[in-house]
Design an enzyme around this catalytic site. Sequence first.
Site, PDB file in Angstrom:
ATOM      1  N   HIS A 182      77.939  16.100  39.354  1.00  0.00           N
ATOM      2  CA  HIS A 182      77.360  15.005  40.143  1.00  0.00           C
ATOM      3  C   HIS A 182      75.856  15.197  40.327  1.00  0.00           C
ATOM      4  O   HIS A 182      75.276  14.714  41.304  1.00  0.00           O
ATOM      5  CB  HIS A 182      78.026  14.888  41.524  1.00  0.00           C
ATOM      6  CG  HIS A 182      79.503  14.736  41.485  1.00  0.00           C
ATOM      7  ND1 HIS A 182      80.135  13.522  41.441  1.00  0.00           N
ATOM      8  CD2 HIS A 182      80.492  15.669  41.470  1.00  0.00           C
ATOM      9  CE1 HIS A 182      81.436  13.696  41.406  1.00  0.00           C
ATOM     10  NE2 HIS A 182      81.689  14.989  41.412  1.00  0.00           N
ATOM     11  N   SER A 312      50.403  11.206  28.136  1.00  0.00           N
ATOM     12  CA  SER A 312      49.880  10.128  28.967  1.00  0.00           C
ATOM     13  C   SER A 312      48.475   9.756  28.516  1.00  0.00           C
ATOM     14  O   SER A 312      47.693  10.620  28.112  1.00  0.00           O
ATOM     15  CB  SER A 312      49.843  10.550  30.436  1.00  0.00           C
ATOM     16  OG  SER A 312      49.207   9.566  31.235  1.00  0.00           O
ATOM     17  N   LYS A 318      49.570  16.053  30.568  1.00  0.00           N
ATOM     18  CA  LYS A 318      50.978  15.695  30.689  1.00  0.00           C
ATOM     19  C   LYS A 318      51.642  15.727  29.311  1.00  0.00           C
ATOM     20  O   LYS A 318      51.106  15.224  28.330  1.00  0.00           O
ATOM     21  CB  LYS A 318      51.124  14.310  31.306  1.00  0.00           C
ATOM     22  CG  LYS A 318      52.529  13.983  31.800  1.00  0.00           C
ATOM     23  CD  LYS A 318      52.517  12.679  32.589  1.00  0.00           C
ATOM     24  CE  LYS A 318      53.829  12.430  33.298  1.00  0.00           C
ATOM     25  NZ  LYS A 318      54.944  12.233  32.346  1.00  0.00           N
ATOM     26  N   GLU A 325      63.872  11.462  24.281  1.00  0.00           N
ATOM     27  CA  GLU A 325      63.719  10.041  24.625  1.00  0.00           C
ATOM     28  C   GLU A 325      64.004   9.148  23.419  1.00  0.00           C
ATOM     29  O   GLU A 325      64.659   8.100  23.533  1.00  0.00           O
ATOM     30  CB  GLU A 325      62.313   9.784  25.162  1.00  0.00           C
ATOM     31  CG  GLU A 325      62.102  10.321  26.569  1.00  0.00           C
ATOM     32  CD  GLU A 325      60.691  10.167  27.086  1.00  0.00           C
ATOM     33  OE1 GLU A 325      60.474  10.454  28.265  1.00  0.00           O
ATOM     34  OE2 GLU A 325      59.801   9.753  26.307  1.00  0.00           O
TER      35      GLU A 325
END
Length: 458
Positions: A182, A312, A318, A325
């Site tokens: 969970h 980014s 970053k 992805e």
Amino acid sequence: MSQTRIEKDSMGELEVPAEALYAAQTQRAVNNFPVSGQRMPRAFIRSLLLAKRAAASANGELEQIPVKMSEAICQAVDSLLAEDFMPHFPVDVFQTGSGTSSNMNANEVLATLASRLYGEPVGANDHINCGQSSNDIIPSTIHISAAIELQNNLLPALTGLVSAIRTKAESVDRYVKTGRTHLMDAMPVRMSQSLQAWADQIEQNITHLRQLQPSVQSLAQGGTAVGTGINAHPDFAGAFSKALSAATDIPFTPAKNFFTHIGSQDIAVALSGQLKTTAVSIMKIANDLRWMNSGPLAGLGEIELQALQPGSSIMPGKVNPVIPEAATMVAAQVIGNDTVITVAGQSGNFELNVMLPVVAKNLLESIELLSNISRLLADKAIATFTVREDKLDEALSRNPILVTALNPIIGYLKAAEIAKLAYKEGRPIVEVAAEHTDLSREELQRLLDPAKLTHGGL
């Protein structure tokens, strides 16, 4: 010089580009279906050409066309396959539902080339299409192209992914991390246990895909227009499959029932369903990688994926988990493709399915996407990530759920009380348990050793 020439078919005359190898029926399709700008997949056209070669070989062997003509057609196919053949196949995916336009496109191109080689006219319908109908050659080509891509592309890619995961699992076996259910802290696991679960997921998909191969390798060829085999030599189906098998090193066979293979696309639907399942597995693995890599300061930060590109355009330094992805987007696309194929599979009206081109397009796209992303996951995510042991140990030392191991000794309610107190006070579970049980600190450290707990048992 004129940039067009006049071609004729049963509907009359029309202009065709002067240098085009195709003729009137292909041009009609180009004119009629300016829908998407997407052509039939390269793998499909290549398989259609291989099917035409097998048909010519079978027809020559069975004396349905002259042997020299058969050889000219085979030579025409070989010459096309040796170059970039796609410019000769301009028909849109969204065309007639039987794929007749793509069949005639191939027939016309090969008729032009074979006529030059043979020295006499070779007919698109009478010779290239001898013993065939669009209604059996297009369903057959769906199976042929899927079988080839499955065997030569997807299964090796998935096998490579399994190998990469298992190799990585061995190298990270010593690391123990907080398990999560969970998305909440749970009992500890070895990192290798998580990875081996991924590998088994992919292996299950490989097993199920292989179980489908014999069905995918069964062909409608020989059923012609409606499944009866009208206008095809009785031995054509067998000779066709034999010639195709020799050319591809894949054991193709005639369908037991041509009506089934022409009137339905159930096998393609089943294969797509398994591709969807594979996509779901890929999605799970990719998301696990993203979560484990998250942060690195405010997330889990358990692993560090290879830095592949700046993450980014505004935030310097970053770095994002780009391969996982991409994998999640592939998975989403394959799941969507399966929906299209499912709907298309329902369009088997009486003796013919009439959404064949879109079945071919989506099926082959799913196979290609899964093949490519499996290799990227293996090479640029699984094989190259590093483990942040400091973050693993920090989380483990503060995990109150370790108290689960004390259930058989102190009972569930007492263990829950200790866990809640440890969480509330932000203290290690060993300290709190030592204060609230009769167990010694040494005994608690032995019972609550995270590495020991990953082996299960009492």
